[in-house]
Each structure stands twice: as structure tokens, then as C-alpha cells.
Scaffold this motif. Structure first.
Motif, mmCIF file in Angstrom:
data_model
loop_
_atom_site.group_PDB
_atom_site.id
_atom_site.type_symbol
_atom_site.label_atom_id
_atom_site.label_comp_id
_atom_site.label_asym_id
_atom_site.label_seq_id
_atom_site.Cartn_x
_atom_site.Cartn_y
_atom_site.Cartn_z
ATOM 1 N N GLU A 1 0.830 -1.196 0.000
ATOM 2 C CA GLU A 1 0.000 0.000 0.000
ATOM 3 C C GLU A 1 0.871 1.255 0.000
ATOM 4 O OE1 GLU A 1 -3.841 1.727 2.518
ATOM 5 O OE2 GLU A 1 -2.788 -0.089 3.159
ATOM 6 N N ARG B 1 1.973 4.165 -3.263
ATOM 7 C CA ARG B 1 1.955 5.614 -3.082
ATOM 8 C C ARG B 1 3.325 6.214 -3.411
ATOM 9 N NH1 ARG B 1 -1.867 7.450 0.619
ATOM 10 N NH2 ARG B 1 -1.062 9.539 0.153
ATOM 11 N N ASN C 1 -0.564 3.585 -10.891
ATOM 12 C CA ASN C 1 -0.011 4.566 -9.962
ATOM 13 C C ASN C 1 1.001 5.491 -10.621
ATOM 14 O OD1 ASN C 1 -0.761 4.513 -6.898
ATOM 15 N ND2 ASN C 1 -0.975 2.406 -7.628
ATOM 16 N N ASP D 1 -6.280 4.050 -4.732
ATOM 17 C CA ASP D 1 -5.877 3.798 -3.346
ATOM 18 C C ASP D 1 -6.712 2.688 -2.714
ATOM 19 O OD1 ASP D 1 -3.867 5.660 -3.357
ATOM 20 O OD2 ASP D 1 -5.046 7.250 -2.440
#
Length: 414
Positions: free
Chosen positions: A81, A85, A254, A313
Motif C-alpha cells: 500500500e 503511493r 499509480n 488507493d
């Protein structure tokens, strides 16, 4: 500091003596610091087109290369996770380096996807303790590398037309087919050896610093014991090892989002400082930042990217939970359900990202098309990689699920 002007020791000493990030939030701050350095001269480095060696040293010095590595070997011990990011943040500053880091994370995790417990432990200790970067020669559209047996060794031969990060990598993931069978074998080998020969032919529209050109594999030898997931020369299949494609598809989403966010941020800065109001429309404004159509345009683009980030997300948190759970807990249904939502996230950011990278010219004005401004880098980068696999097929996957309730079958692209 810019990478163009910095000496190698300035790059590697940037965080010497600084406290190592401990929490996810602290790692994201570290990623922002790296991204700011990359963004300062991203256009200049893109145009120069050299191998991104200083960029890789920056990633290593910052600790980001070992973000997912075990703490006991000096790694960050973070979850996927957070890694997703980080990829996005790095891509805001430089889309090419965001891609390199994302591919590295996937290949660094590849042992967990398919290997035995003993192989996983060995690989993770080696790359984490050594602060090593992964590249991969695993393009499935090419005829696979041919593997032959020579006693207790496997011998890889062949060519791949894409090998992202290979030129600047320390380790290379090879994938091929055992001669005379349909058995695919993955193995991790040192990049710096005579049998791995890069063509240095990456000359594409965008993502110019990813070193994604061809590679020739000549008699690269690997002990059978290092064939990932094989026990006594027999592969032990897992549902878990099918997570590799959804995991990397979300890597794509991403860094696409990061590129789009970088485009919007850069354009907004230009509009605030350079764009002039239009004096001939009968609704004269003293500043461009008061023009209704400019405000509307930024509002539309920002709203779409916020929505995309929320979906990305959400699925990032869910696949992270799966990737860090015990491997035997994965089910085909959960894999398929999440894969189709990742496809939805990817198709949305491709369309919204390309719209953003195009629309920003209307919001910045004619002078922003100057090469010195460099807004083109965002469209070029996103357009180039988003052709990786056809977006209409992603739409079809989502449509089949929405209409018929059917989950996609695991393939090299789903």
C-alpha cells in the motif's frame, strides 16, 4: 540541487546521517524529497537521454529501493500500500524513474509470488542487504527464452525486445520455456555478466530514461536449485503466483496517476506565473487566474484525478492485504474480483491522464507550447506506456464483469 549538475557524492550523501524513515508517513515524506529533486531537471535529463545512473543512486541513497525489504536485513519493512503511493510520488517528479522503481518493486517481490520459502529468504536478504536494483527480461509477447538442461544447470538463450531498467540494474529476472516442454521457469541472475548483452536501442517517444530496450541472453547459466518455485525439478503451483499481473497493472496505474498529477501541478504553476488573461471575449479579467474557463478547466481535471486516486488507493489497500497475507489464503474468486477492479482503475487513469496532459495547454496558453517549458514530457510519457496493452480490452473485462458477472481468467495481461 539538480541531478544534471550534482556530483555523485552529493547524490549519495543526501541523507547520510539522517534518521531512517520508520512509518509509512515518513517514507512518503522521503519519497516527496526524492521527487522534488527529480522534477527540478526532469525535462533536461529526458532530452539528454542518458542511462539514469545518477537517478538510481538517488533511489538507493534515499532507501526507497529497499522499501519492501525485510527490516532484519536493513529494509524498510513496508507494505505494498505504501509502495504504490511511493511510485506515484516519484512519477510526479519523473515518470521514467517512477516506472523503474515500480518495476523494481514487482521484481523484488517476484520470489514471494512463485519461489519456495528458502529461495524467498535468500533473494530478499541478498537484494536488501546489498541495496540492489532489479530489472527484468520477461516480455510475454516475444518468443520466450529457450532453456536447456546441462546437468544440474539451466542454460538460457534468446532475445527480449523489452528489458525495462536492465542497463542500470544489479539483478535481472529471466523467464523462459524449458526446451521440448511448455514449462515456464523464472530465475534471478546478476546483470553484470558476459551473457547479458543490451542493445541500447530504446528510442521511444516517452519514458526515455527507463532503459526499456532489447536484451540478448547468451548461455546464461542458473543452477536448478534457483529455478523459482521448483522442488526436485517440479513446479509447485499456487493461486498466489497469479497476483503478479494485477500487482504490476496497479503499478502502472499509480505511475500514470503520478504523471498526470505532475502535469496538472506544473501547468498550474505556469498559469499562476505566466498565463495572461484573454482581453477579447467581452468578459475581461485582469488576471488569468480569474478567467472562468481556466478555473472551470482546472476544476474538472482536478476532480477527475481525485476520483481516480480514490479508486486506485482503495484497490491498492485491498491488493496489499492479499500480497501480505499467507499465500495459501488466496482464492481464485478474490484474485479475479480484484483484478477486474484494477483494470477499471487503470482504464480510468489512462483516459483522464491523457485528457489532463492535453487539456493543460488550453489552460496555460500558446506560449506554454515552447520547448523550454517542457509540458510535452507528461503527455509523451503517459502516451508511451499506456500502450502497454490495449485499453479497450480492459473496458471489455470490466464490461463482462458488470453485465455477466464473469471474472477474467489469469493471463500474462489480466
Amino acid at each position: 540541487m539538480t541531478l544534471t549538475s550534482a556530483t555523485p557524492d552529493v547524490v549519495t550523501d543526501r541523507w547520510r546521517g539522517a534518521a531512517r524513515p520508520q512509518t509509512s508517513a515518513e517514507w512518503l515524506v522521503r519519497a516527496e524529497e526524492v521527487s522534488d529533486i527529480l522534477s527540478a531537471d526532469a525535462v533536461e535529463r529526458d532530452r539528454a537521454g542518458g542511462a539514469p545512473r545518477a537517478e538510481v543512486e538517488l533511489l538507493k541513497a534515499s532507501g526507497l529501493v529497499t522499501l519492501l525489504g525485510p527490516v532484519e536485513h536493513g529494509g524498510g519493512g513496508q507494505r505494498w500500500e505504501t509502495a504504490y503511493r511511493v511510485i506515484r510520488i516519484i512519477a510526479r517528479g519523473d515518470g521514467s524513474i517512477g516506472q523503474l522503481l515500480g518495476y523494481h518493486y514487482l521484481w523484488a517481490w517476484a520470489a514471494r509470488l512463485v519461489a519456495t520459502d528458502e529461495q524467498i529468504a535468500a533473494v530478499e536478504e541478498a537484494y536488501t542487504a546489498g541495496n540492489l536494483l532489479f530489472g527484468g527480461a520477461v516480455n510475454p509477447r516475444d518468443a520466450d527464452l529457450v532453456i536447456t538442461e546441462d546437468g544440474d544447470e539451466l542454460v538460457f538463450n534468446g532475445r527480449k525486445s523489452f528489458s525495462t531498467g536492465g542497463v542500470v540494474s544489479d539483478l535481472t529476472v529471466l523467464e523462459g520455456v524449458l526446451d521440448g516442454t511448455d514449462t515456464h521457469i523464472f530465475a534471478i541472475v546478476p546483470t553484470d555478466q558476459e551473457g547479458i548483452v543490451f542493445a541500447h536501442d530504446w528510442d521511444n517517444l516517452g519514458q526515455r530514461l527507463t532503459e526499456s530496450g532489447a536484451v540478448e541472453i547468451r548461455d546464461v547459466r542458473v543452477p536448478w536449485s534457483q529455478a523459482a518455485g521448483f522442488v526436485d525439478r517440479e513446479f509447485v503451483p499456487l493461486v498466489y503466483n497469479t497476483w503478479n499481473v494485477p500487482a504490476i497493472q496497479l503499478v502502472f496505474a499509480n505511475f500514470y496517476l503520478g504523471i498526470a498529477e505532475g502535469a496538472l501541478r506544473t501547468a498550474a504553476g505556469y498559469t499562476r506565473s505566466h498565463t495572461r488573461a484573454w482581453p477579447y471575449g467581452g468578459d475581461d479579467k485582469p488576471r488569468a487566474t480569474e478567467e472562468w474557463y481556466i478555473l472551470e478547466g482546472y476544476g474538472q481535471l482536478q476532480s477527475k484525478l481525485w476520483a481516480d486516486a480514490t479508486l486506485i488507493d482503495q484497490v491498492g489497500a485491498e491488493i496489499s492485504a492479499e500480497l501480505h497475507a499467507p499465500r495459501e489464503e488466496t482464492t481464485p474468486f478474490r484474485r479475479g474480483e480484484l483484478a477486474v477492479r484494477i483494470a477499471a482503475a487503470k482504464l480510468r487513469i489512462v483516459e483522464d491522464g491523457l485528457e489532463t496532459a492535453t487539456k493543460i495547454y488550453e489552460l496555460t496558453g500558446a506560449r506554454a507550447s515552447a520547448n523550454s517549458v517542457g509540458l510535452d514530457i507528461f503527455w509523451r510519457n503517459l502516451r508511451t506506456h499506456s500502450l502497454h496493452d490495449p485499453i479497450p480490452y480492459k473496458k471489455r473485462e470490466v464490461g463482462v464483469y458488470a453485465l455477466l458477472g464473469e471474472l477474467p481468467e489469469p493471463t500474462w495481461y489480466t
